[in-house]
Scaffold this motif. Structure first.
Motif, mmCIF file in Angstrom:
data_model
loop_
_atom_site.group_PDB
_atom_site.id
_atom_site.type_symbol
_atom_site.label_atom_id
_atom_site.label_comp_id
_atom_site.label_asym_id
_atom_site.label_seq_id
_atom_site.Cartn_x
_atom_site.Cartn_y
_atom_site.Cartn_z
ATOM 1 N N SER A 117 16.989 -14.498 21.291
ATOM 2 C CA SER A 117 15.658 -14.106 21.297
ATOM 3 C C SER A 117 15.152 -13.176 19.599
ATOM 4 O O SER A 117 13.761 -13.102 19.361
ATOM 5 N N LEU A 118 16.022 -13.260 18.811
ATOM 6 C CA LEU A 118 16.000 -12.957 17.423
ATOM 7 C C LEU A 118 14.760 -13.314 16.686
ATOM 8 O O LEU A 118 13.588 -12.507 16.034
ATOM 9 N N GLY A 119 15.030 -14.221 16.316
ATOM 10 C CA GLY A 119 14.018 -15.661 15.615
ATOM 11 C C GLY A 119 12.027 -15.289 15.897
ATOM 12 O O GLY A 119 11.406 -14.996 15.121
ATOM 13 N N VAL A 120 11.862 -14.951 17.613
ATOM 14 C CA VAL A 120 10.991 -14.822 18.107
ATOM 15 C C VAL A 120 10.576 -13.600 18.068
ATOM 16 O O VAL A 120 9.333 -13.314 17.969
ATOM 17 N N LEU A 121 11.385 -11.782 18.034
ATOM 18 C CA LEU A 121 11.062 -11.141 17.913
ATOM 19 C C LEU A 121 10.338 -10.873 16.809
ATOM 20 O O LEU A 121 9.628 -9.913 16.432
ATOM 21 N N ASP A 122 11.130 -10.855 15.401
ATOM 22 C CA ASP A 122 10.526 -11.108 13.859
ATOM 23 C C ASP A 122 9.453 -11.680 14.221
ATOM 24 O O ASP A 122 8.585 -10.665 13.415
ATOM 25 N N ASP A 123 9.112 -12.128 14.685
ATOM 26 C CA ASP A 123 7.224 -12.831 14.297
ATOM 27 C C ASP A 123 6.765 -11.715 14.321
ATOM 28 O O ASP A 123 5.674 -11.736 14.771
ATOM 29 N N VAL A 124 6.787 -11.449 16.142
ATOM 30 C CA VAL A 124 5.406 -10.853 17.105
ATOM 31 C C VAL A 124 5.988 -9.374 15.891
ATOM 32 O O VAL A 124 5.003 -8.756 16.284
ATOM 33 N N THR A 125 6.907 -8.527 15.999
ATOM 34 C CA THR A 125 6.694 -7.644 15.459
ATOM 35 C C THR A 125 6.046 -7.172 14.117
ATOM 36 O O THR A 125 5.590 -6.631 14.203
ATOM 37 N N VAL A 126 6.681 -8.074 13.312
ATOM 38 C CA VAL A 126 5.726 -8.743 12.157
ATOM 39 C C VAL A 126 3.725 -8.601 11.738
ATOM 40 O O VAL A 126 3.194 -8.200 11.660
ATOM 41 N N THR A 127 3.915 -9.716 12.960
ATOM 42 C CA THR A 127 2.459 -9.824 12.835
ATOM 43 C C THR A 127 1.948 -8.651 13.720
ATOM 44 O O THR A 127 0.660 -8.104 13.280
ATOM 45 N N GLN A 128 2.083 -7.310 15.037
ATOM 46 C CA GLN A 128 1.940 -6.611 15.520
ATOM 47 C C GLN A 128 1.460 -5.490 14.173
ATOM 48 O O GLN A 128 0.497 -5.125 14.556
ATOM 49 N N THR A 129 2.733 -5.214 13.267
ATOM 50 C CA THR A 129 2.576 -4.275 11.919
ATOM 51 C C THR A 129 1.019 -4.787 11.707
ATOM 52 O O THR A 129 0.719 -3.782 11.160
ATOM 53 N N SER A 130 1.091 -5.855 10.623
ATOM 54 C CA SER A 130 0.733 -6.225 10.161
ATOM 55 C C SER A 130 -0.768 -6.600 10.619
ATOM 56 O O SER A 130 -1.951 -5.733 9.869
ATOM 57 N N VAL A 180 -2.333 -4.123 12.626
ATOM 58 C CA VAL A 180 -2.548 -2.582 12.969
ATOM 59 C C VAL A 180 -2.988 -1.879 11.521
ATOM 60 O O VAL A 180 -3.539 -1.488 10.950
ATOM 61 N N TRP A 181 -1.652 -2.682 10.293
ATOM 62 C CA TRP A 181 -2.264 -2.222 8.992
ATOM 63 C C TRP A 181 -3.419 -2.473 8.132
ATOM 64 O O TRP A 181 -4.149 -1.896 7.670
ATOM 65 N N GLU A 182 -4.094 -3.598 8.932
ATOM 66 C CA GLU A 182 -5.279 -4.966 8.149
ATOM 67 C C GLU A 182 -6.179 -4.051 9.324
ATOM 68 O O GLU A 182 -7.203 -3.666 8.672
ATOM 69 N N LEU A 183 -6.324 -3.358 10.525
ATOM 70 C CA LEU A 183 -6.942 -2.899 11.068
ATOM 71 C C LEU A 183 -7.471 -1.082 10.602
ATOM 72 O O LEU A 183 -8.613 -1.064 10.645
ATOM 73 N N LEU A 231 4.434 2.666 16.874
ATOM 74 C CA LEU A 231 4.907 2.721 16.210
ATOM 75 C C LEU A 231 3.860 2.523 14.899
ATOM 76 O O LEU A 231 3.773 2.853 14.094
ATOM 77 N N ALA A 232 3.457 1.839 14.490
ATOM 78 C CA ALA A 232 2.557 0.770 13.383
ATOM 79 C C ALA A 232 1.352 2.427 13.241
ATOM 80 O O ALA A 232 1.210 2.401 12.706
ATOM 81 N N ALA A 233 0.697 2.243 14.445
ATOM 82 C CA ALA A 233 -0.490 2.973 14.468
ATOM 83 C C ALA A 233 -0.141 4.381 14.449
ATOM 84 O O ALA A 233 -0.788 5.205 13.607
ATOM 85 N N LEU A 234 0.569 5.075 15.100
ATOM 86 C CA LEU A 234 1.486 6.054 14.701
ATOM 87 C C LEU A 234 1.703 6.894 12.839
ATOM 88 O O LEU A 234 1.731 7.119 12.619
ATOM 89 N N ALA A 293 0.924 -1.226 -0.028
ATOM 90 C CA ALA A 293 -0.207 -0.732 -0.191
ATOM 91 C C ALA A 293 1.187 0.855 0.193
ATOM 92 O O ALA A 293 2.020 1.506 0.642
ATOM 93 N N PRO A 294 0.699 2.151 -0.774
ATOM 94 C CA PRO A 294 1.787 3.348 -0.935
ATOM 95 C C PRO A 294 1.715 4.163 0.622
ATOM 96 O O PRO A 294 0.111 4.079 1.534
ATOM 97 N N VAL A 295 2.331 4.690 0.463
ATOM 98 C CA VAL A 295 2.663 6.137 1.731
ATOM 99 C C VAL A 295 2.620 7.097 1.276
ATOM 100 O O VAL A 295 3.629 7.376 0.113
ATOM 101 N N SER A 296 2.915 7.982 2.637
ATOM 102 C CA SER A 296 3.258 9.437 2.096
ATOM 103 C C SER A 296 4.456 9.595 1.246
ATOM 104 O O SER A 296 5.330 9.106 2.063
ATOM 105 N N GLN A 297 5.080 10.238 0.539
ATOM 106 C CA GLN A 297 6.165 10.867 0.594
ATOM 107 C C GLN A 297 6.801 11.327 2.225
ATOM 108 O O GLN A 297 7.902 10.898 1.813
ATOM 109 N N HIS A 298 6.241 11.855 2.800
ATOM 110 C CA HIS A 298 6.895 12.519 4.299
ATOM 111 C C HIS A 298 7.105 11.612 4.703
ATOM 112 O O HIS A 298 8.635 11.176 5.587
#
Length: 442
Positions: A307-320, A322-325, A411-414, A25-30
């Protein structure tokens, strides 16, 4: 009246159009400039760190012949015959008959029953074709079979008849087959995403084996090496699997903040709890071979990478989430998005933390059994360095995981809320295309 039934159709078409393009999905230039201003310097710092710390290979050393530090070759069991244990163990100390001690029981058992007399042929190396005899006790956990592939250790300083011995079985084929099944399942289910995930996995192992491990052996600070290596893995894995988008960039930022928190907490509590990182034969061997390695720093590096592998899963899931909502209800503000997405995150936290704790408990199960046999109290078990390391590793990693949920969600919500001008422009064009399409159909 003609416009009222048309509006729901236009809205549905617009929602379907945005949803189908998900991460693209496109985002603003700013916003693109803001995200680039954060991530480009970070990626540049990672590249500089890789260049400065690149080891150029692990340093050489004289083999000790202990544990994994042995020269090994491949072999094959040519034949196995059953013989009386008294005949093949005649050179051992005669048993006293006292079975009250482990040594006594072992001596008695060595003289009883039928032993396996295996003829093993070396199939690789300078002594290819050479044969030797391996005696297998009847109560040995690993029995040899004719035609079986084995791993043999070579001790050049030993007498000729004792230079080779069987150390393990060859598990190459079943392990390779299992890896092939795993790759096939990932590709069949994930399709192109699955292919990219496998590529990212291969790159992660390459960074681990070509950079992180040799750099630590060269004497570089394990914490700095782990941060640089984990950051490189994170950037490659997330962007290759999820695309170079604002959504992925937010997940990267959330992961980075959580990794920094894990590093700070791990450094604090590893030092406070006086954890040396030198707790077993393997770590003792590493310290003996490379005395300059900071073993407590190596422990902290393991916490970060683990911890990195599980962190990737959590952050991607939460960001997705927020975007879907936001796509489902574009009028939701940042607070409403955060409140809705954090409810999803709480469910994720409960499952991930439980998974992490059980994973560490499962890995340490033999050790926990030993403490149970010794009838040690919970306090005594938790205070031992072996268990304390796992406790610190689990709790520090879990704190980082829990913290990553609100941080990434905020961060995703902002970001997605600040992108309304770009979204509105995209949304205005979609109904017009939809309207023209309906008029042509009529």
């Amino acid at each position: 009246m003609t416009s009222s039934p048309q509006h729901p159709e236009q809205h549905g078409h617009d929602h379907g159009h945005v949803h189908s393009h998900g991460p693209a999905a496109p985002v603003s230039q700013h916003l693109r400039k803001v995200i680039a201003a954060v991530l480009i310097p970070f990626a540049t710092a990672v590249l500089v760190g890789l260049a400065v710390l690149w080891p150029g290979g692990a340093p050489g050393h004289e083999r000790t012949g202990v544990g994994f530090d042995r020269q090994t070759e491949q072999g094959k069991v040519v034949s196995v015959e059953r013989v009386d244990c008294k005949d093949v163990n005649a050179g051992q100390v005669p048993p006293t008959g006292d079975t009250s001690t482990p040594e006594g029981r072992e001596a008695v058992n060595a003289q009883r029953g039928d032993c396996g007399k295996a003829t093993v042929e070396v199939t690789t190396g300078k002594d290819k074709g050479r044969r030797f005899v391996e005696i297998v006790q009847p109560d040995a956990p690993r029995q040899l079979k004719e035609g079986q592939g084995v791993v043999v250790a070579y001790a050049p300083d030993a007498p000729r008849d004792l230079q080779y011995s069987v150390t393990d079985v060859d598990r190459g084929f079943p392990m390779a087959l299992l890896a092939g099944i795993f790759a096939l399942v990932v590709v069949l289910v994930g399709r192109m995403r699955g292919v990219m995930a496998l590529i990212a996995l291969a790159v992660s192992f390459a960074v681990l084996t070509l950079f992180i491990l040799p750099a630590i052996l060269q004497g570089s600070n394990p914490l700095i090496v782990a941060v640089v290596g984990a950051s490189a893995i994170m950037l490659i894995a997330l962007y290759s699997c999820h695309g170079i988008t604002a959504r992925t960039s937010v997940a990267v930022l959330g992961t980075l903040i959580s990794l920094l928190l894990i590093g700070l907490l791990g450094s604090l509590f590893i030092g406070w709890a006086s954890l040396s990182g030198n707790t077993d034969d393997n770590t003792g061997l590493i310290k003996g071979l490379y005395p300059d390695i900071d073993m407590s720093g190596l422990l902290l590096a393991g916490v970060i990478i683990g911890s990195l592998g599980v962190l990737d899963d959590v952050t991607v899931t939460q960001t997705s989430a927020v975007w879907e909502l936001h796509q489902a209800d574009p009028d939701m503000g940042p607070r409403a998005l955060y409140r809705s997405a954090i409810r999803i995150g709480r469910d994720h936290i409960a499952s991930v933390v439980n998974t992490l704790v059980l994973a560490y408990a499962g890995a340490a199960l033999p050790l926990l059994l030993l403490f149970s046999i010794a009838q040690s109290s919970v306090g005594t078990v938790a205070n031992s360095e072996l268990v304390a390391e796992e406790i610190v590793r689990t709790l520090v990693g879990s704190i980082g995981l829990v913290a990553s949920v609100p941080v990434t969600t905020a961060l995703a919500a902002l970001v997605v809320s600040a992108d309304r001008p770009g979204r509105a422009g995209a949304g205005a064009a979609a109904p017009a295309r939809g309207g023209r399409g309906r008029r042509r159909k009529k």
